[in-house]
Write an enzyme that holds these catalytic residues in place. Sequence first.
Site, PDB file in Angstrom:
ATOM      1  N   TRP A  11      -4.789  -5.181  -4.859  1.00 49.42           N
ATOM      2  CA  TRP A  11      -5.192  -6.603  -4.761  1.00 49.42           C
ATOM      3  C   TRP A  11      -5.167  -7.110  -3.323  1.00 49.42           C
ATOM      4  O   TRP A  11      -5.629  -8.218  -3.043  1.00 49.42           O
ATOM      5  CB  TRP A  11      -4.277  -7.466  -5.632  1.00 49.42           C
ATOM      6  CG  TRP A  11      -4.419  -7.239  -7.114  1.00 49.42           C
ATOM      7  CD1 TRP A  11      -5.259  -6.352  -7.742  1.00 49.42           C
ATOM      8  CD2 TRP A  11      -3.705  -7.913  -8.162  1.00 49.42           C
ATOM      9  NE1 TRP A  11      -5.107  -6.431  -9.103  1.00 49.42           N
ATOM     10  CE2 TRP A  11      -4.159  -7.388  -9.389  1.00 49.42           C
ATOM     11  CE3 TRP A  11      -2.727  -8.907  -8.179  1.00 49.42           C
ATOM     12  CZ2 TRP A  11      -3.663  -7.822 -10.614  1.00 49.42           C
ATOM     13  CZ3 TRP A  11      -2.228  -9.352  -9.410  1.00 49.42           C
ATOM     14  CH2 TRP A  11      -2.699  -8.803 -10.607  1.00 49.42           C
ATOM     15  N   HIS A 102      -2.443   3.010   3.800  1.00 51.92           N
ATOM     16  CA  HIS A 102      -3.792   2.455   3.620  1.00 51.92           C
ATOM     17  C   HIS A 102      -4.415   2.241   5.003  1.00 51.92           C
ATOM     18  O   HIS A 102      -3.704   1.933   5.963  1.00 51.92           O
ATOM     19  CB  HIS A 102      -3.704   1.130   2.856  1.00 51.92           C
ATOM     20  CG  HIS A 102      -5.048   0.587   2.491  1.00 51.92           C
ATOM     21  ND1 HIS A 102      -5.827  -0.107   3.383  1.00 51.92           N
ATOM     22  CD2 HIS A 102      -5.761   0.672   1.343  1.00 51.92           C
ATOM     23  CE1 HIS A 102      -6.967  -0.425   2.796  1.00 51.92           C
ATOM     24  NE2 HIS A 102      -6.956   0.035   1.560  1.00 51.92           N
ATOM     25  N   GLU A 104      -5.906  -0.110   6.274  1.00 51.69           N
ATOM     26  CA  GLU A 104      -5.579  -1.406   6.896  1.00 51.69           C
ATOM     27  C   GLU A 104      -4.181  -1.363   7.507  1.00 51.69           C
ATOM     28  O   GLU A 104      -3.932  -1.987   8.535  1.00 51.69           O
ATOM     29  CB  GLU A 104      -5.722  -2.532   5.851  1.00 51.69           C
ATOM     30  CG  GLU A 104      -7.188  -2.833   5.572  1.00 51.69           C
ATOM     31  CD  GLU A 104      -7.499  -3.255   4.140  1.00 51.69           C
ATOM     32  OE1 GLU A 104      -6.591  -3.722   3.431  1.00 51.69           O
ATOM     33  OE2 GLU A 104      -8.672  -3.090   3.737  1.00 51.69           O
ATOM     34  N   GLU A 174     -10.187   7.532   1.238  1.00 49.30           N
ATOM     35  CA  GLU A 174     -10.894   6.269   1.418  1.00 49.30           C
ATOM     36  C   GLU A 174     -11.587   6.256   2.782  1.00 49.30           C
ATOM     37  O   GLU A 174     -10.947   5.929   3.796  1.00 49.30           O
ATOM     38  CB  GLU A 174      -9.909   5.101   1.361  1.00 49.30           C
ATOM     39  CG  GLU A 174      -9.182   4.980   0.043  1.00 49.30           C
ATOM     40  CD  GLU A 174      -8.685   3.560  -0.177  1.00 49.30           C
ATOM     41  OE1 GLU A 174      -9.100   2.946  -1.152  1.00 49.30           O
ATOM     42  OE2 GLU A 174      -7.898   3.073   0.649  1.00 49.30           O
ATOM     43  N   GLY A 180     -14.494  -2.211   1.525  1.00 45.84           N
ATOM     44  CA  GLY A 180     -14.866  -3.625   1.597  1.00 45.84           C
ATOM     45  C   GLY A 180     -16.239  -3.882   2.189  1.00 45.84           C
ATOM     46  O   GLY A 180     -16.578  -5.013   2.514  1.00 45.84           O
ATOM     47  N   SER A 220     -15.374   0.581  -1.911  1.00 43.88           N
ATOM     48  CA  SER A 220     -16.511  -0.047  -2.595  1.00 43.88           C
ATOM     49  C   SER A 220     -16.829   0.568  -3.957  1.00 43.88           C
ATOM     50  O   SER A 220     -17.992   0.667  -4.335  1.00 43.88           O
ATOM     51  CB  SER A 220     -17.755  -0.042  -1.689  1.00 43.88           C
ATOM     52  OG  SER A 220     -17.507  -0.819  -0.526  1.00 43.88           O
ATOM     53  N   GLY A 242     -11.711  -4.835  -3.810  1.00 45.75           N
ATOM     54  CA  GLY A 242     -12.415  -6.036  -4.267  1.00 45.75           C
ATOM     55  C   GLY A 242     -12.666  -6.110  -5.763  1.00 45.75           C
ATOM     56  O   GLY A 242     -12.400  -7.144  -6.399  1.00 45.75           O
TER      57      GLY A 242
END
Length: 258
Positions: A11, A102, A104, A174, A180, A220, A242
């Site tokens: 999330w 991750h 990010e 990923e 995203g 995605s 998302g």
Amino acid sequence: MSRKSIVAGNWKMNLDRAKARELTAAVASRAGEAAGVELVLCPPALYVETVGTALKAAGGTSPSGVALGAQNMHDKASGAFTGEVAPPMLVDMCCKYVILGHSERRTLFGETDAIVNAKTKAALAAGLTPIVCVGETLEEREGGRTDAVVTTQVKGSLAGLSPAELEKIVLAYEPVWAIGTGKVATPQQAQEVHALIRALLGSLASAAVAGKIRIQYGGSVKPDNAADLAAQPDIDGALVGGASLKADDFLGIAKAFG
Ligand code: PGA
């Protein structure tokens, strides 16, 4: 080798408490639509308790229900680390999984393979299942460095793990350029890297162990592209950003892996 597919919702830093509760209830009440698929919800740390409570009310956080996961953690069990969350705290709150490394976290918060490695070991020591993320940037892919980058990340993030420990983890491939962006890797592109990762796991442990480790694809993933990804032999689930914020989309993806 049959591996139980695992679809996890990341999330990220989204929703509020009421919406977290609502989404959890919607996913939990319809989890049966994706029979045979392990479902995991990874809310922001502050809402882990809220989501855990909502899952319990719906009969989740059990082997047959929807599991709870976190998005990050510190590698120490306690101490003077202002603002951090310790692995035993996640266990205390009924988390079973934790996303580690991750992209990010790697790019925005400076997490190196060494940090991800320390966290992976700490998660296993605490009894959590780490979902260890790897993936190349667009520049790296275009420069023909995907295999080298992913190999370095996998080896660095999993350094020093025994075959028994490796068997317990989940990996997530990923590609950074697909996260995203709405630009999903083609099933062939994803399968190639998944096969590379599995071969690498085979060299770190054994082919038998590598055959048991689940490798998720992330970036995605949507209900309309999930089936083609799920059809690939080495794609064992999805890490969904998302699309995990809508119960219909998340369950639509999960169903594709059933
Ligand atoms: P996305 O994110 O599904 O929004 O691309 C995936 C992820 O970051 O795990």
